[in-house]
Design a protein around this motif. Structure first.
Motif, PDB file in Angstrom:
ATOM      1  N   VAL A   1       0.827  -1.202   0.000  1.00  0.00           N
ATOM      2  CA  VAL A   1       0.000   0.000   0.000  1.00  0.00           C
ATOM      3  C   VAL A   1       0.860   1.251   0.000  1.00  0.00           C
ATOM      4  O   VAL A   1       1.820   1.357   0.763  1.00  0.00           O
ATOM      5  N   ARG A   2       0.482   2.196  -0.826  1.00  0.00           N
ATOM      6  CA  ARG A   2       1.017   3.565  -0.774  1.00  0.00           C
ATOM      7  C   ARG A   2      -0.039   4.368  -0.040  1.00  0.00           C
ATOM      8  O   ARG A   2      -1.167   4.500  -0.515  1.00  0.00           O
ATOM      9  N   ILE A   3       0.288   4.863   1.173  1.00  0.00           N
ATOM     10  CA  ILE A   3      -0.669   5.634   1.967  1.00  0.00           C
ATOM     11  C   ILE A   3      -1.059   6.873   1.162  1.00  0.00           C
ATOM     12  O   ILE A   3      -0.217   7.724   0.874  1.00  0.00           O
ATOM     13  N   ALA A   4      -2.325   6.964   0.797  1.00  0.00           N
ATOM     14  CA  ALA A   4      -2.781   8.012  -0.117  1.00  0.00           C
ATOM     15  C   ALA A   4      -2.928   9.379   0.543  1.00  0.00           C
ATOM     16  O   ALA A   4      -2.892  10.392  -0.151  1.00  0.00           O
ATOM     17  N   ASP A   5      -3.070   9.411   1.854  1.00  0.00           N
ATOM     18  CA  ASP A   5      -3.331  10.695   2.506  1.00  0.00           C
ATOM     19  C   ASP A   5      -2.128  11.211   3.304  1.00  0.00           C
ATOM     20  O   ASP A   5      -2.285  11.986   4.238  1.00  0.00           O
ATOM     21  N   PHE A   6      -0.928  10.796   2.885  1.00  0.00           N
ATOM     22  CA  PHE A   6       0.280  11.301   3.532  1.00  0.00           C
ATOM     23  C   PHE A   6       1.465  11.132   2.596  1.00  0.00           C
ATOM     24  O   PHE A   6       1.586  10.107   1.934  1.00  0.00           O
ATOM     25  N   ASP A   7       2.321  12.142   2.520  1.00  0.00           N
ATOM     26  CA  ASP A   7       3.548  12.076   1.726  1.00  0.00           C
ATOM     27  C   ASP A   7       4.739  12.196   2.657  1.00  0.00           C
ATOM     28  O   ASP A   7       4.909  13.209   3.331  1.00  0.00           O
ATOM     29  N   ALA A   8       5.574  11.162   2.671  1.00  0.00           N
ATOM     30  CA  ALA A   8       6.774  11.158   3.507  1.00  0.00           C
ATOM     31  C   ALA A   8       7.990  11.500   2.650  1.00  0.00           C
ATOM     32  O   ALA A   8       7.980  11.299   1.440  1.00  0.00           O
ATOM     33  N   PRO A   9       9.048  11.985   3.273  1.00  0.00           N
ATOM     34  CA  PRO A   9      10.292  12.223   2.537  1.00  0.00           C
ATOM     35  C   PRO A   9      10.868  10.905   2.014  1.00  0.00           C
ATOM     36  O   PRO A   9      10.541   9.831   2.519  1.00  0.00           O
ATOM     37  N   GLU A  10      11.727  10.997   1.037  1.00  0.00           N
ATOM     38  CA  GLU A  10      12.372   9.815   0.478  1.00  0.00           C
ATOM     39  C   GLU A  10      13.127   9.066   1.568  1.00  0.00           C
ATOM     40  O   GLU A  10      13.756   9.669   2.438  1.00  0.00           O
ATOM     41  N   SER A  11      13.080   7.748   1.506  1.00  0.00           N
ATOM     42  CA  SER A  11      13.692   6.934   2.562  1.00  0.00           C
ATOM     43  C   SER A  11      15.217   7.027   2.590  1.00  0.00           C
ATOM     44  O   SER A  11      15.838   6.661   3.579  1.00  0.00           O
ATOM     45  N   SER A  12      15.806   7.559   1.529  1.00  0.00           N
ATOM     46  CA  SER A  12      17.268   7.705   1.503  1.00  0.00           C
ATOM     47  C   SER A  12      17.752   8.900   2.326  1.00  0.00           C
ATOM     48  O   SER A  12      18.951   9.077   2.505  1.00  0.00           O
TER      49      SER A  12
END
Length: 136
Positions: free
Chosen positions: A62-73
């Motif tokens: 799942v890609r959480i549709a109601d939240f954008d996180a920074p890149e994991s790198s």
């Protein structure tokens, strides 16, 4: 000596080993479809896997549709993953498939969905935990 230098050069220029997530189930593709299970795996600050068994072949990514996180790198991306992990790993969720920015319900190997623990969306949980935002 030349052989040793050649081996070191080849080792240094090889791409790092990347491990794929264990979530391999067929993704639901219709907006509005509902699925539920336990959060079995957290990929980064805004993606996770939901399943009802211990078999990763049955877990939906799942890609959480109601939240954008920074890149994991990034450092903040790693902090976001830790927050998401502590908030939801092992918890029961119910997810509703939705369309992403592209108008499609899937991107790469993930389905866009709003997932809830109890009645609270994971996006709201992350905002309440002051998880870092960013990315796209």
């Amino acid at each position: 000596m030349i052989k040793l230098i050649s081996m070191l050069f080849v080792s240094a220029t090889m791409a790092p080993v990347c491990f794929a997530d264990p979530c391999e189930a067929k993704l639901p593709s219709k907006a509005g479809a509902i699925f539920s299970g336990t959060v079995k795996y957290v990929g980064d600050g805004d993606s996770l896997c939901v399943g009802t068994t211990g078999d990763g072949n049955e877990w939906i990514e799942v890609r959480i549709a109601d939240f954008d996180a920074p890149e994991s790198s990034t450092k903040e991306g790693q902090r976001g993953k830790k927050i998401l992990t502590s908030a939801v790993l092992g918890k029961s969720v119910t997810c509703t498939v939705t369309k992403g920015r592209s108008g499609k319900t899937t991107s790469f190997d993930r389905v866009h969905a709003i997932c809830r623990v109890g009645g609270t969306s994971i996006g709201d949980m992350l905002r309440n935990a002051v998880a870092p935002t960013g990315g796209r």
